[in-house]
Write an enzyme that holds these catalytic residues in place. Structure first.
Site, mmCIF file in Angstrom:
data_model
loop_
_atom_site.group_PDB
_atom_site.id
_atom_site.type_symbol
_atom_site.label_atom_id
_atom_site.label_comp_id
_atom_site.label_asym_id
_atom_site.label_seq_id
_atom_site.Cartn_x
_atom_site.Cartn_y
_atom_site.Cartn_z
ATOM 1 N N GLY A 144 0.874 -1.296 -0.053
ATOM 2 C CA GLY A 144 0.180 -0.225 0.214
ATOM 3 C C GLY A 144 0.773 1.180 -0.184
ATOM 4 O O GLY A 144 1.744 1.430 0.814
ATOM 5 N N LEU A 188 -6.183 11.117 7.746
ATOM 6 C CA LEU A 188 -4.511 10.989 7.600
ATOM 7 C C LEU A 188 -4.252 11.608 8.603
ATOM 8 O O LEU A 188 -2.981 11.104 8.524
ATOM 9 C CB LEU A 188 -5.086 12.419 7.143
ATOM 10 C CG LEU A 188 -6.042 13.008 6.012
ATOM 11 C CD1 LEU A 188 -6.402 14.291 5.334
ATOM 12 C CD2 LEU A 188 -5.894 11.943 4.822
ATOM 13 N N GLY A 190 0.787 3.872 4.762
ATOM 14 C CA GLY A 190 2.179 2.806 3.243
ATOM 15 C C GLY A 190 3.455 3.921 2.784
ATOM 16 O O GLY A 190 4.479 3.694 2.618
ATOM 17 N N ARG A 231 -20.303 12.208 12.914
ATOM 18 C CA ARG A 231 -20.003 12.034 11.974
ATOM 19 C C ARG A 231 -21.795 10.917 11.621
ATOM 20 O O ARG A 231 -22.432 10.499 10.757
ATOM 21 C CB ARG A 231 -19.472 11.031 10.940
ATOM 22 C CG ARG A 231 -18.595 12.315 10.221
ATOM 23 C CD ARG A 231 -17.312 11.609 9.609
ATOM 24 N NE ARG A 231 -16.135 12.805 9.065
ATOM 25 C CZ ARG A 231 -15.466 11.871 7.776
ATOM 26 N NH1 ARG A 231 -15.272 11.207 8.364
ATOM 27 N NH2 ARG A 231 -15.151 12.997 7.644
ATOM 28 N N HIS A 255 -18.331 4.893 4.100
ATOM 29 C CA HIS A 255 -17.049 5.959 4.098
ATOM 30 C C HIS A 255 -15.951 5.115 4.343
ATOM 31 O O HIS A 255 -15.187 4.839 3.822
ATOM 32 C CB HIS A 255 -17.413 6.913 4.526
ATOM 33 C CG HIS A 255 -16.335 8.263 4.173
ATOM 34 N ND1 HIS A 255 -15.006 8.344 3.392
ATOM 35 C CD2 HIS A 255 -15.391 8.900 5.451
ATOM 36 C CE1 HIS A 255 -14.974 9.168 3.208
ATOM 37 N NE2 HIS A 255 -14.288 9.468 4.523
ATOM 38 N N LEU A 274 -0.824 7.802 2.295
ATOM 39 C CA LEU A 274 -0.418 8.229 3.756
ATOM 40 C C LEU A 274 0.319 6.668 4.836
ATOM 41 O O LEU A 274 1.541 7.306 4.878
ATOM 42 C CB LEU A 274 -1.508 9.032 4.323
ATOM 43 C CG LEU A 274 -2.187 10.127 3.590
ATOM 44 C CD1 LEU A 274 -2.551 11.560 4.243
ATOM 45 C CD2 LEU A 274 -0.601 10.653 2.690
#
Length: 641
Positions: free
Chosen positions: A44, A445, A49, A334, A405, A47
């Protein structure tokens, strides 16, 4: 079903704020000259990986990087639009490492491991410094400081952003660091490769079997440790915001080799997506949560409203998030925002052609701040919406609706990010560790970069220094066995010559998952889902049609292998949801809710991680438990009112 086995997360002793520093000092080191003797496979290039590969190569390890796309820059991390959290507190609005830690634990409905979440909050500030040094063009205030905006579940502004393309800019930063080490020969890049099995030798993860997605050939790769950074499994629902290539195969094959799968039922429904418009679309598009900084969510107060949104006066609008959650308003987390949207459409107040949508309106923000200011913040998102929907969101409210998501569940890891297979470390969304039952926006992130830049360099070194790593080559019988297993599955799929396409089965699975394992779940529905998935799985292995052969590029074969894994994962997700007799975060059981529709947890029975052990084809998995201890945060009913 439950097992008495208790998992050891290897959390260091000592006060919470000192655990990571103490652990880093206590961890064994590999001296710089010896690092070049070790090899690492990183699967992968998102971010997690890319940052792990770049950092480990800079330290001197020999890294092999595997990417399913034609370029590492196309990893799904680019799709994260809104921002990245950190406790810099440039705003002087009350933020701190402690508050970021608390918000994340509360946001996850008290189902995350305290020590991991605190470490995440600690290293968050280092991430921003790292990315600024790499040239990431974060938005800045007039005085030159980095700007922040608000995201759900927090009453401070801690989200750093680069317009509506933060993920892409961060990935370019990590990618540049990675490509520097490719040029130096410390990273060997393998693009258009898909991991199809994990190779375990003497109980240690020692390599992978991949398929070359250009010529169809199977390949063997050996290393001293394997890092999985392969993202989440949201595409089990067929329609999701994930990239089409996102899948669970790497993680699932590792699971079948002995890595426990933790909390698979914890999936996130994002409230701000472009609604479904037909039966044959292939994916859904996310509209960043950052839009809820300035956009107001509402529905008409009366059913079957025929007036256009701009013709509906203020007194006939229900700004329901502001009404139900006055403290957080449109930036409620969410999971609760998604449920409130579902309640409105269930009441018959939905808008648009399907009536499965609500409005996100920028009228008041444009009046207040001016069109140019709003365009400066969200211009690329507005343009994307207009291209897809054909309406100008500067003039007409956006229509949004919840969609699958992110996945909080994933392979179980301890404090060192190591799975139940020694040598197999799991980073980013592929592991379960930091978000509990619901992830706050702009934290994905943060976790990916924290794991890759600031955690794995220490813990992987400790693994190497603490374990004897014998010399192994790809001629080892374990590699031959794994490759044969992959080939047999490919041959079987190609030999079936059934009457139904792979996409038909995937779409049917997605329908079952969305209806019964989606925003609302019940005992009856989950039992039905398990039964229906098992029937669908039997039909798949009798009637799927995979044209072509395995000796070349065969996209249908690649998809079929992924769907075969999704069918098994979907069954485990339903089983996990059935066993968890409570509501928490994104796991909402209709039997366990308050009078006003909020989640009701059962901390006495379910304040734990459920980690599932694969026991073989057709056999019931074993449910293991990691008890969650809350010593620094008081377990409380989660309220955003």
């Amino acid at each position: 079903m439950s097992s008495s086995n208790k998992l050891d997360p290897k959390i260091p002793d000592g006060p919470l704020a000192q655990k990571w520093d103490k652990h880093r000092f206590d961890s064994k080191l590999v001296n710089p000259a010896n690092k070049r003797k070790y090899s690492v496979i990183v699967v992968g290039t998102g971010l997690a990986g890319a940052s792990a590969a770049a950092t480990l190569a800079e330290l001197g390890y020999n890294v092999s990087s595997f990417c399913i796309q034609d370029s590492s820059r196309r990893a799904h991390s680019i799709a994260a639009q809104g921002g990245i959290n950190a406790a810099k507190n440039y705003q002087n609005d009350g933020d701190s490492i402690q508050r970021l830690f608390y918000d994340t634990v509360k946001g996850g409905d008290y189902r995350a491991r305290e020590a991991n979440v605190y470490r995440l909050a600690q290293v968050s500030n280092n991430i921003i410094d790292q990315m600024v040094a790499q040239g990431v063009p974060f938005a800045r205030e007039y005085g030159g400081y980095l700007d922040n905006r608000s995201f759900g579940g927090a009453q401070v502004s801690r989200t750093f952003y680069a317009r509506g393309q933060t993920g892409q800019q961060l990935l370019l930063g990590a990618y540049s660091g990675m490509m520097k080490m490719v040029a130096k020969g410390k990273i060997k890049e393998y693009n258009r490769r898909e991991m199809l099995d994990l190779v375990v030798v003497n109980g240690q993860a020692r390599g992978i079997i991949t398929r070359n997605l250009v010529n169809g050939e199977l390949e063997r790769h050996v290393a001293d440790a394997v890092l999985l950074c392969t993202g989440g499994y949201g595409n089990v629902f067929f329609l999701s915001t994930n990239a089409m290539a996102s899948n669970v195969t790497a993680a699932w094959r590792a699971h079948k080799r002995g890595a426990y799968m933790a909390n698979p039922c914890f999936t996130q429904i994002h409230p701000t997506c472009i609604p479904v418009h037909g039966d044959y679309q292939s994916k859904l598009t996310l509209m960043s949560e950052s839009l809820r900084n300035d956009g107001r969510v509402w529905v008409p107060k009366k059913k079957d409203e025929t007036r256009k949104p701009n013709d509906i006066p203020e007194e006939d609008r229900d700004y329901y998030l502001e009404r139900v959650y006055p403290s957080f308003g449109n930036l409620a987390p969410r999971d609760v925002s998604s449920r409130q949207a579902k309640y409105r459409t269930d009441e018959g107040l939905g808008v648009g052609p399907t009536k499965l949508a609500v409005y996100l309106d920028f009228r008041d923000a444009i009046k207040r701040d001016g069109l140019s200011t709003i365009a400066g913040k969200y211009g690329n998102l507005f343009e994307m919406y207009e291209r897809i929907v054909g309406e100008d969101p500067y003039k007409t409210p956006m229509m949004i609706y919840p969609a699958v998501h992110y996945t909080m569940g994933g392979l179980w890891v301890d404090y060192n990010l190591q799975s139940t297979i020694p040598g197999l470390h799991v980073l980013g969304e592929a592991n379960f560790s930091d978000h509990g039952a619901n992830r706050l926006g702009a934290s994905a992130l943060m976790q990916g970069l924290a794991d890759g830049y600031f955690v794995i360099p220490y813990t992987l070194g400790h693994y190497f220094a603490s374990n004897k790593i014998e010399k192994v080559s790809t001629d080892h019988e374990a590699f031959a066995e794994a490759e044969t297993k992959v080939k047999q599955q490919s041959d079987k799929l190609l030999s079936l010559k059934g009457s139904r396409t792979v996409d038909e089965f995937h779409r049917d699975l997605g329908h079952i998952m969305w209806e019964e394992v989606g925003m609302a779940r019940s005992e009856q529905g989950l039992k039905k889902a398990i039964s229906d998935i098992r029937k669908l799985k039997d039909q798949f292995w009798k009637d799927v049609n995979v044209p072509g052969n395995s000796g070349n590029y065969n996209f249908e074969l690649h998809k079929a292998q992924r769907v075969a894994d999704f069918l098994e994962l979907g069954e485990l997700m339903a089983l996990d949801a059935l066993e968890r007799n409570e509501s928490c975060g994104g796991h909402f059981r209709t039997e366990y809710q308050s009078q006003d529709g909020e989640a009701v947890r059962d901390d006495e029975k379910f304040c734990h991680v459920a980690a599932w052990e694969w026991t073989g084809e057709g056999k019931s998995p074993i449910r293991h438990v990691e008890e969650l201890k809350y010593e620094n945060v008081k377990l409380a009913t989660r309220s955003y009112k």
